[in-house]
Design a protein around this motif. Structure first.
Motif, PDB file in Angstrom:
ATOM      1  N   ASP A   5      35.366  38.462  27.486  1.00 19.72           N
ATOM      2  CA  ASP A   5      34.665  39.036  28.634  1.00 19.72           C
ATOM      3  C   ASP A   5      34.848  40.552  28.687  1.00 19.72           C
ATOM      4  O   ASP A   5      33.908  41.285  28.992  1.00 19.72           O
ATOM      5  CB  ASP A   5      35.166  38.407  29.935  1.00 19.72           C
ATOM      6  N   LEU A   6      36.048  41.026  28.386  1.00 17.18           N
ATOM      7  CA  LEU A   6      36.315  42.462  28.384  1.00 17.18           C
ATOM      8  C   LEU A   6      35.535  43.168  27.279  1.00 17.18           C
ATOM      9  O   LEU A   6      34.938  44.220  27.496  1.00 17.18           O
ATOM     10  CB  LEU A   6      37.817  42.724  28.244  1.00 17.18           C
ATOM     11  N   VAL A   7      35.487  42.580  26.095  1.00 20.66           N
ATOM     12  CA  VAL A   7      34.721  43.157  24.984  1.00 20.66           C
ATOM     13  C   VAL A   7      33.237  43.239  25.353  1.00 20.66           C
ATOM     14  O   VAL A   7      32.595  44.275  25.158  1.00 20.66           O
ATOM     15  CB  VAL A   7      34.934  42.343  23.688  1.00 20.66           C
ATOM     16  N   ALA A   8      32.704  42.181  25.920  1.00 13.60           N
ATOM     17  CA  ALA A   8      31.287  42.169  26.311  1.00 13.60           C
ATOM     18  C   ALA A   8      31.010  43.207  27.400  1.00 13.60           C
ATOM     19  O   ALA A   8      29.986  43.897  27.366  1.00 13.60           O
ATOM     20  CB  ALA A   8      30.887  40.777  26.787  1.00 13.60           C
ATOM     21  N   TYR A   9      31.918  43.342  28.355  1.00 13.20           N
ATOM     22  CA  TYR A   9      31.750  44.315  29.440  1.00 13.20           C
ATOM     23  C   TYR A   9      31.725  45.740  28.883  1.00 13.20           C
ATOM     24  O   TYR A   9      30.869  46.542  29.251  1.00 13.20           O
ATOM     25  CB  TYR A   9      32.884  44.150  30.444  1.00 13.20           C
ATOM     26  N   LEU A  10      32.660  46.053  27.983  1.00 10.89           N
ATOM     27  CA  LEU A  10      32.721  47.400  27.399  1.00 10.89           C
ATOM     28  C   LEU A  10      31.482  47.690  26.548  1.00 10.89           C
ATOM     29  O   LEU A  10      30.981  48.815  26.544  1.00 10.89           O
ATOM     30  CB  LEU A  10      33.995  47.574  26.583  1.00 10.89           C
ATOM     31  N   ALA A  11      30.989  46.683  25.835  1.00  8.84           N
ATOM     32  CA  ALA A  11      29.795  46.872  25.000  1.00  8.84           C
ATOM     33  C   ALA A  11      28.566  47.151  25.858  1.00  8.84           C
ATOM     34  O   ALA A  11      27.643  47.836  25.416  1.00  8.84           O
ATOM     35  CB  ALA A  11      29.568  45.643  24.129  1.00  8.84           C
ATOM     36  N   ALA A  12      28.563  46.656  27.090  1.00 14.31           N
ATOM     37  CA  ALA A  12      27.406  46.827  27.973  1.00 14.31           C
ATOM     38  C   ALA A  12      27.465  48.112  28.806  1.00 14.31           C
ATOM     39  O   ALA A  12      26.530  48.390  29.556  1.00 14.31           O
ATOM     40  CB  ALA A  12      27.299  45.619  28.899  1.00 14.31           C
TER      41      ALA A  12
END
Length: 127
Positions: A5-12
């Motif tokens: 979830d953190l990786v996806a949030y940072l990518a967005a």
């Protein structure tokens, strides 16, 4: 799970690193700038009766770039977005977020190539 979830949030977030956000290690020879997220610790405390409380997870968020001037705007965006963050983060619910270690400047020299990176540490309380 909070890691993905953190990786996806940072990518967005729309930073110059774009979607070049990796968990654990970056793919070798990837274009800079990029972000690497590493879990550095965590626990799930329990009350005396044994019932679990919120989970605690610690992460190091590392921004790699050719120059500090490329890394710092990304780092500032991440810090501003995650410092004191409360709410949904994908399938994770963040109840407390704290930047525990402000930017640490790093550099790595390999022959004539210099890689700069800035690291931040965060502590999340989540369910």
């Amino acid at each position: 799970m909070i890691d993905q979830d953190l990786v996806a949030y940072l990518a967005a977030l729309g930073t110059a690193a774009s979607t070049r956000v990796y968990l654990g290690n970056a793919i070798q020879d990837k274009e800079f700038p990029l972000i690497v997220v590493r879990r550095t610790g965590g626990s799930q405390p329990k009350v005396l009766g044994g019932a679990p409380l919120f989970e605690r997870s610690e992460f190091s968020v590392n921004v790699f770039a050719d120059n500090y001037s490329d890394a710092y705007p990304i780092e500032n965006t991440i810090r501003d977005e995650l410092k004191n963050y409360i709410g949904g983060l994908g399938s994770t619910t963040i109840v407390s977020s704290k930047c525990t270690l402000f930017p640490i400047d790093q550099s790595e020299i390999e022959g004539d190539k210099v890689t700069r990176w800035v690291a931040l540490n965060f502590l999340f309380m989540h369910s």
